[in-house]
Design an enzyme around this catalytic site. Structure first.
Site, PDB file in Angstrom:
ATOM      1  CG  ASP A 167      -8.396   0.844   4.044  1.00 53.70           C
ATOM      2  OD1 ASP A 167      -9.189  -0.030   3.651  1.00 53.70           O
ATOM      3  OD2 ASP A 167      -7.159   0.703   4.009  1.00 53.70           O
TER       4      ASP A 167
ATOM      5  CE  LYS B  59      -4.029  -1.830   2.471  1.00 51.35           C
ATOM      6  NZ  LYS B  59      -5.023  -1.509   3.503  1.00 51.35           N
TER       7      LYS B  59
END
Ligand code: ATR
Length: 277
Positions: free
Chosen positions: A107, A70
């Site tokens: 997220d 990420k």
């Protein structure tokens, strides 16, 4: 059936076999009858750039990126949104018409939508307490600050890491140690565990909830196990509790909509399909 017109997307991780994303997106593709496929793509860390650059070359609509990619994905993307920059991580990528890569972090939205759907919590209800200052915590912090939470109390074992997270995210974030957790819980409207404590194979999170108002919503972003000791303890004393699986489901929706052109619905059927996998 897969054809030359089938839209392609997937999740890039190393390892990737544990990822629930293929089941999740596969469920939506089948439900909406979309000619698309979502693949698990195991990519070694030193091959990430080649893999991401190959997405437009091979006609992919985009991809999710997961552990351990990420942070590196943020550097590789041609353009990233501001929240992803503050968080320091990208988890969703869309191939644009000019074949460039746009990255963002879903997220935050996943965390907020899960809480708003599964409880009566609103960001403006009062102070939030966030335990842990790792990668997942940064997305939670950004979600809370950007939704207008008046005060975030960030509790972490390693103070410097929490201070670095507070600076990167910005906004009303106050750093505390675990020794001050009781004063942190006092008057809070939300308690979030983002540490690995309570996860399968990890020690339980051992904090005293006495100072936490009974009206405060308690949530754990861990979903293995679904019912962590923290959530059990919270429910026992009458606090509303929200498990972490919904965050996973909700964070997947923006990517699906961008790649496959349909806003998917997060519901019980999806949750059951992911749990059964
Ligand atoms: P993620 O990316 O999933 O958030 P991470 O970056 O490894 O994972 O972060 C794990 C978090 O759990 C950190 O906040 C870590 O605290 P430190 O910053 O002090 O390392 C916290 N954590 C893990 N085990 C812990 C323990 N036994 N006691 C207290 N905090 C713990």
């Amino acid at each position: 059936m897969v054809s030359g017109k089938t839209k392609l997307a997937g999740v890039i991780g190393w390892p990737v076999s544990h990822s629930k994303s293929p089941v999740l997106h596969g469920h939506w593709l089948a439900r909406y009858g979309i000619d698309g496929i979502y693949l698990p793509l195991a990519v070694q860390p030193d091959m990430l750039e080649q893999a991401l650059r190959a997405l437009p070359v091979m006609g992919f609509e985009g991809a999710n990126v997961t552990v351990p990619h990420k942070e590196t994905a943020l550097e590789i993307c041609d353009d990233v949104d501001d929240a992803a920059k503050r968080i320091g991580a990208v988890n969703t990528i869309r191939v644009r018409e000019d074949n460039s890569l746009y990255g963002w972090n879903t997220d935050c939205e996943g965390f907020r939508r899960n809480l708003e759907t599964e409880s009566k919590w609103k960001a403006t209800d009062g102070p939030a307490v966030v335990l842990g200052a790792g990668g997942a915590s940064r997305a939670v912090l950004a979600a809370l600050v950007d939704a207008g939470c008046p005060e975030v109390r960030l509790v972490n074992r390693t103070r410097e890491k929490a201070e670095a997270a507070a600076v990167a995210i910005g906004g009303p974030i106050q750093v505390l140690g675990f020794e001050d957790v009781a004063s942190g819980l006092d008057g809070a409207a939300l308690l979030v565990n983002t540490t690995s404590m309570g996860m399968v194979g990890q020690p339980p999170l051992d904090i005293d909830l006495d100072a936490l108002p009974k009206s405060a919503v308690v949530t754990d972003i861990v979903y293995a196990p679904l019912e962590t000791p923290l959530l059990t303890e919270a429910r026992k004393r009458g606090n509303p509790a929200v498990d972490g699986l919904g965050m996973l489901l909700h964070q997947a929706a923006p990517g699906f909509a961008a790649w496959f052109g349909k806003e998917p619905v997060v519901d019980r059927e999806l949750r059951d399909a992911v749990l059964a996998a």
